[in-house]
Design an enzyme around this catalytic site. Structure first.
Site, PDB file in Angstrom:
ATOM      1  N   SER A  13      80.725  43.163  12.700  1.00 13.67           N
ATOM      2  CA  SER A  13      80.393  42.524  13.973  1.00 13.67           C
ATOM      3  C   SER A  13      79.152  43.187  14.548  1.00 13.67           C
ATOM      4  O   SER A  13      78.810  44.320  14.181  1.00 13.67           O
ATOM      5  CB  SER A  13      81.554  42.694  14.959  1.00 13.67           C
ATOM      6  OG  SER A  13      81.170  42.365  16.283  1.00 13.67           O
ATOM      7  N   TYR A  30      88.202  46.971  19.866  1.00  6.75           N
ATOM      8  CA  TYR A  30      87.568  46.089  18.884  1.00  6.75           C
ATOM      9  C   TYR A  30      86.330  46.756  18.284  1.00  6.75           C
ATOM     10  O   TYR A  30      86.113  46.730  17.066  1.00  6.75           O
ATOM     11  CB  TYR A  30      87.187  44.773  19.560  1.00  6.75           C
ATOM     12  CG  TYR A  30      86.588  43.736  18.620  1.00  6.75           C
ATOM     13  CD1 TYR A  30      87.372  43.117  17.663  1.00  6.75           C
ATOM     14  CD2 TYR A  30      85.251  43.378  18.735  1.00  6.75           C
ATOM     15  CE1 TYR A  30      86.831  42.161  16.814  1.00  6.75           C
ATOM     16  CE2 TYR A  30      84.707  42.422  17.892  1.00  6.75           C
ATOM     17  CZ  TYR A  30      85.498  41.818  16.936  1.00  6.75           C
ATOM     18  OH  TYR A  30      84.950  40.873  16.092  1.00  6.75           O
TER      19      TYR A  30
END
Length: 248
Positions: A132, A145
């Protein structure tokens, strides 16, 4: 047919980005095995796709399912796409939140790579992990996250180095925001009546002015898992509309 006569395992491959990767791989000649936590998940069409119910956080279940797949046929590609999100800073993250994200986003990838590495060594195959933009830069309220996706990036580098002499390539992709059903559900739940307004606001956080399409991520995955990328390993590919280098 970029992946003709190749077999791929794709985790979380029945929805969102994973579904786009599944469809693109199958359309380009691959036999695709989808690992999906939802029992009874289905993918429309007559392509060569088989779905296996599997919780990637369950070590034994992953080894059992992948073992059956690889006993029946050679494995060329593993795409670690399954992942879950959490919103909140460190004060807003419970121990349960952290454990839940770790179990899927980190342990899930470990489980799948460990179960697949020997078959991939036999075929000199490749691994693609879904990282990501938060693997590279901080964004607000994504503590857990961000932690897990940072680990995905460093796992990619480690596996690539450990298995380069075996001919196994390992790369990752770092998307920014991608327009998936998850985004629509998030907006409907948190901003009822203001979905369109918030969608535009989130879209504009990418300098290019929009979210990515799942198919755009899938096309990059197709290239990185094809023989055309045979010289590429230990590399992360942002697909972020300029988010990392222009916003930061």
């Amino acid at each position: 047919m970029e992946l003709k006569n190749k077999t791929a395992i794709i985790t979380g491959g029945a929805s969102g980005i994973g579904l786009a990767i599944t469809n693109v791989f199958a359309a380009n000649g691959a036999k695709v095995h989808v690992l999906e936590i939802e029992k009874g998940a289905k993918i429309e069409g007559d392509q060569d796709i088989e779905i296996h119910q599997c919780d990637v956080s369950n070590h034994q279940q992953v080894h059992d399912v992948i073992g059956k797949i690889t006993e029946a046929e050679p494995l060329d590609i593993l795409v670690n796409n399954a992942g879950i999100a959490h919103i909140g800073n460190v004060e807003q993250t419970t121990e349960e939140d952290l454990d839940r994200l770790y179990s899927v986003n980190i342990k899930g990838i470990f489980n799948c790579i460990q179960a697949c590495i020997r078959p991939l060594k036999k075929t000199k195959g490749c691994i693609l992990n879904m990282a990501s933009v938060v693997s590279h830069v901080g964004i607000p309220d994504r503590f857990a996250y961000t932690m897990t996706k940072g680990a995905v990036l460093t796992m990619t580098y480690s596996v690539a180095k450990d298995y380069i002499d075996d001919g196994v390539r390992c790369n990752s992709i770092s998307p920014a925001r991608v327009h998936t059903p998850f985004v629509d559900g998030y907006l409907a739940q948190n901003y009822p009546g203001k979905e369109k307004e918030m969608f535009e606001k989130l879209s504009k956080t990418q300098p290019i002015g929009r979210m990515a399409k799942p198919e755009e991520v899938a096309n990059l995955a197709l290239f990185l898992c094809s023989d055309k990328a045979d010289f590429i390993t230990a590399t992360d590919y942002p697909i972020d509309g300029g988010f990392i280098n222009i916003n930061n």
